[in-house]
Design an enzyme around this catalytic site. Structure first.
Site, PDB file in Angstrom:
ATOM      1  N   TYR A   1       0.196  -0.630   1.202  1.00 34.73           N
ATOM      2  CA  TYR A   1       1.144  -1.442   1.996  1.00 34.73           C
ATOM      3  C   TYR A   1       2.587  -0.991   1.802  1.00 34.73           C
ATOM      4  CZ  TYR A   1      -2.970  -4.188   2.566  1.00 34.73           C
ATOM      5  OH  TYR A   1      -4.254  -4.539   2.887  1.00 34.73           O
ATOM      6  N   ASP A   2       3.350  -1.041   2.911  1.00 35.52           N
ATOM      7  CA  ASP A   2       4.785  -0.744   2.842  1.00 35.52           C
ATOM      8  C   ASP A   2       5.596  -2.029   2.711  1.00 35.52           C
ATOM      9  OD1 ASP A   2       4.183   1.873   3.259  1.00 35.52           O
ATOM     10  OD2 ASP A   2       4.648   1.849   5.419  1.00 35.52           O
ATOM     11  N   ASN A   3       5.040  -3.119   3.255  1.00 36.93           N
ATOM     12  CA  ASN A   3       5.802  -4.374   3.375  1.00 36.93           C
ATOM     13  C   ASN A   3       5.000  -5.531   2.785  1.00 36.93           C
ATOM     14  OD1 ASN A   3       7.416  -2.799   5.261  1.00 36.93           O
ATOM     15  ND2 ASN A   3       5.725  -3.167   6.685  1.00 36.93           N
TER      16      ASN A   3
END
Ligand SMILES: O=C(O)[C@H](O)[C@H](O)COP(=O)(O)O
Ligand SMILES: [Mg+2]
Length: 318
Positions: A23-25
């Site tokens: 995940y980036d966020n």
């Protein structure tokens, strides 16, 4: 009917690393994830600092409407979290005021009746609305049927109900007058549907949804829930922040708000919800859901993709 796979427990270095890489966020719930009332959950600050060092993006999404975004900025700073600005915090007092504009097209300058704590009043004032009710001291009195405060101001254009620790009969009765006024035509906005929240010292305490549902029941009126699991709320947060849905993870402690929010919103391509056991949901609750999903309304949507003891445990594995 699709049967959702059992959640994956994050209990090794490999699983913790894989989760963070995937995940980036991150969308973080607050009560039960970051803190228990005024006490930060031990080790959570270190996890946030780890995500900062990794260049990950995150915001905080709380169903609590008691504090304004500015109050949350101060609360985070007091607990040692750095760089948490107003635009990183989404409490439901903010979502309720957004709904006035977006859903009901009520222009700033309008009067709005509040049953709830000061966060709602502050967010209303910030957008140019005029709050009535709320923390008005004239409501802190024993009920008197001749009280002026029970007379409806016909200029009120909406009612917002949220969490409050000042729930008394004068507040309930005055709010009811607005909800019944003019054939029940004034919009009724509810800050959340949470029955309880995890407080300090292991206490489980009444949350905003219990106040909202009290008013729903006594007025026989439906309300617009602006809090999690509203997909409208999720979509606006993703778009404000430019977050790619498929690279976003929701982290929360409540199945029917946080986990449903991530699942219904198809975060992480359908695998974007992480339950932490540091708040209101404990392992036996999760096991009960997994074994009996059909005894819950829309039970499949409550099953998280992942679970872990606490947000702090994530970095303990790294
Ligand atoms: O109304 C409340 O008190 C809130 O529902 C409760 O505090 C939950 O907040 P969250 O877990 O979404 O931060
Ligand atoms: Mg919570």
């Amino acid at each position: 009917m699709t049967i959702k796979a059992a959640p994956v427990r994050i209990n090794s270095r490999e699983s913790a690393e894989a989760l963070i890489d995937r995940y980036d966020n991150f969308l973080f719930d607050c009560d039960g994830v970051i803190w228990l009332d005024e006490k930060a959950i031990p080790g959570v600050l270190r996890t946030i600092e780890y995500l900062n060092a990794k260049g990950k993006k995150y915001v905080f999404v709380t169903n609590n409407s008691s504090k304004s975004r500015q109050d949350y900025v101060s609360k985070f700073a007091k607990m040692g979290f750095k760089g948490i600005t107003k635009d990183k915090v989404y409490p439901t007092c903010y979502a309720a005021v957004a709904a006035l504009k977006d859903n009901y097209k009520i222009e700033p300058g309008a009067k709005v009746w509040v049953l709830g704590d000061s966060g709602i009043e502050q967010e209303l004032i910030e957008e140019g609305y005029i709050p009535l009710g709320g923390t008005d001291e004239r409501l802190n009195v024993a009920f008197n049927p001749n009280d002026e405060i029970l007379k409806v101001d016909p200029e009120v254009k909406a009612v917002i109900v949220g969490s409050t620790k000042e729930f008394n009969y004068t507040r309930i009765a005055s709010t009811l007058q607005y909800l019944l006024y003019n054939n029940k035509s004034i919009p009724f906005i509810g800050a959340n549907i949470d029955r309880t929240y995890p407080g300090p010292e292991g206490l489980i305490l009444p949350a905003g949804g219990s106040v909202v549902n009290y008013m729903h029941y006594t007025s026989s009126r439906e309300f617009l829930n602006v809090g999690k699991p509203s997909t409208v709320f999720l979509d606006s947060i993703l778009s404000h922040n430019g977050f790619d849905r498929s690279k976003t993870l929701m982290v929360g402690d409540t199945l029917y708000t946080d986990i449903k929010f991530g699942n219904d919103g198809l975060l992480g391509d359908g695998s974007g919800s992480l339950l932490v056991l540091s708040g209101g949901t404990k392992l036996p609750d999760l096991n009960h859901l997994i074994q009996n999903p059909h005894s819950f309304e829309d039970g499949e949507s409550l099953i998280p993709s992942f679970f872990i003891e606490s947000l702090a445990t994530l970095t303990e594995w790294l």
